[in-house]
Scaffold this active site. Structure first.
Site, PDB file in Angstrom:
ATOM      1  N   ASP A 146      12.220  60.469 125.207  1.00  0.00           N
ATOM      2  CA  ASP A 146      11.587  60.166 126.364  1.00  0.00           C
ATOM      3  C   ASP A 146       9.797  60.071 126.239  1.00  0.00           C
ATOM      4  O   ASP A 146       9.198  61.052 126.190  1.00  0.00           O
ATOM      5  CB  ASP A 146      11.805  61.190 127.621  1.00  0.00           C
ATOM      6  CG  ASP A 146      11.281  60.614 128.844  1.00  0.00           C
ATOM      7  OD1 ASP A 146      10.082  59.594 128.969  1.00  0.00           O
ATOM      8  OD2 ASP A 146      11.715  61.287 130.183  1.00  0.00           O
ATOM      9  N   ILE A 166       2.375  65.667 132.886  1.00  0.00           N
ATOM     10  CA  ILE A 166       2.968  66.530 133.529  1.00  0.00           C
ATOM     11  C   ILE A 166       4.667  66.509 132.485  1.00  0.00           C
ATOM     12  O   ILE A 166       4.745  65.965 131.782  1.00  0.00           O
ATOM     13  CB  ILE A 166       3.675  66.152 134.908  1.00  0.00           C
ATOM     14  CG1 ILE A 166       4.226  64.709 134.699  1.00  0.00           C
ATOM     15  CG2 ILE A 166       2.443  65.978 135.663  1.00  0.00           C
ATOM     16  CD1 ILE A 166       4.924  64.188 136.071  1.00  0.00           C
ATOM     17  N   HIS A 210       3.713  61.774 130.199  1.00  0.00           N
ATOM     18  CA  HIS A 210       4.028  63.363 129.839  1.00  0.00           C
ATOM     19  C   HIS A 210       3.147  63.863 128.582  1.00  0.00           C
ATOM     20  O   HIS A 210       3.081  64.879 127.906  1.00  0.00           O
ATOM     21  CB  HIS A 210       5.488  63.475 129.251  1.00  0.00           C
ATOM     22  CG  HIS A 210       6.264  63.058 130.521  1.00  0.00           C
ATOM     23  ND1 HIS A 210       6.281  63.586 131.647  1.00  0.00           N
ATOM     24  CD2 HIS A 210       7.214  61.929 130.646  1.00  0.00           C
ATOM     25  CE1 HIS A 210       7.282  63.237 132.554  1.00  0.00           C
ATOM     26  NE2 HIS A 210       7.708  61.965 131.901  1.00  0.00           N
TER      27      HIS A 210
END
Length: 290
Positions: free
Chosen positions: A189, A209, A194
């Site tokens: 991912d 996050i 992120h």
């Protein structure tokens, strides 16, 4: 472009064949914090060479595990900028243990799209079978697309973060590390939300996050370890709704309720961030033993 319901609902994507190895499984478990006590034999079951036991939640990421580019959200009738998208919910059901290495063929179809006015919620279901046609797992997912509502679709049910109105049967503490998202992104991912502070700021967050699927997987592991003695083969299904964000370095609280006195009863849980006034991170967690 606006969502085209007639084109999107029921659309089935071409089958995708993918493979995974025991090293992929080990890396996934490390991304969830497995091995924090390298002398704990239960922890080492997740990290054993050649034959690690596999958390069912690996099925939620196996297809995209080797991606090295950010994902796109472009499907029949659906074309959305990545910065507008948040993970909304995830679930997995397994008829038996996922093998530590193998090949799967995934078929995904879009089942529902809800019009929330200022946003859209897009649901898909994926069946993964081995080359012989044996079902390995079924995955259900929804994404929340900001600014994509108003297309005249059904609003769908309203979600709730409320917990059962009684004292939890069990409370667990789940720490995350400051670099948790940077490690977990190696599981495929690569959404810069992120990892890139500037991208996160443009999306409205003070800092990157944690992946919702990381919180999701860490919670599943904590429940398996504490409710099933660390035995992943004793889990039938697991799902949760991503109700809020987690920032790497926070310690989470998992509040757990057993749904009945039956020995095989399912469990409900809610995951919160105590240091942010118990902000809800995962709601509607459902954990069903085999």
């Amino acid at each position: 472009m606006p969502i085209n319901l007639d084109e999107a609902i029921g659309a089935e994507l071409d089958p995708v064949e993918f493979s995974w190895t025991n090293s992929d499984v080990q890396l996934y478990h490390l991304g969830l914090g497995a091995g924090s006590d390298p002398m704990d034999k239960r922890e080492l079951r997740y990290l054993a060479d050649d034959t690690p036991q596999v958390l069912p939640t690996f099925g939620n990421v196996a297809q995209s595990f080797h991606m090295t580019a950010p994902p796109t959200v472009k499907f029949p009738g659906i074309d959305i900028e990545l910065s507008k998208v948040l993970h909304a919910s995830e679930a997995v059901t397994v008829p038996g243990p996922i093998p530590p290495s193998g090949t799967g063929i995934a078929v995904t179809r879009f089942t529902e799209i809800w019009d929330k006015g200022k946003a859209a919620v897009i649901w898909s279901e994926t069946e993964v079978k081995d080359p012989a046609g044996t079902l390995l797992w079924t995955q259900k997912r929804s994404i929340f697309a900001r600014g994509e509502g108003g297309f005249g679709g059904d609003r769908g049910p309203s979600g709730s973060s409320s917990a059962p109105d009684r004292t939890p049967d069990l409370e667990l503490s789940v720490p995350t590390s400051p670099q948790q998202a940077l490690l977990y992104r190696m599981c495929g991912d690569r959404n810069p939300l992120h990892s890139d502070p500037d991208f996160a700021a443009a999306a409205g967050f003070p800092r990157p996050i944690l992946h919702g699927l990381c919180t999701y997987g860490m919670t599943c592991k904590a429940l398996v370890d504490n409710l099933l003695d660390g035995d992943v083969s004793a889990l039938k299904s697991y799902g949760a709704r991503m109700a809020g964000v987690v920032f790497p370095g926070e310690t989470l609280r998992v509040s757990v309720w057993k749904n009945s006195d039956d020995a095989q009863a399912a469990f409900t849980a809610v995951v919160t961030a105590p240091d942010r006034d118990n902000a809800v991170a995962l709601a509607g967690v459902e954990f069903t033993p085999a």
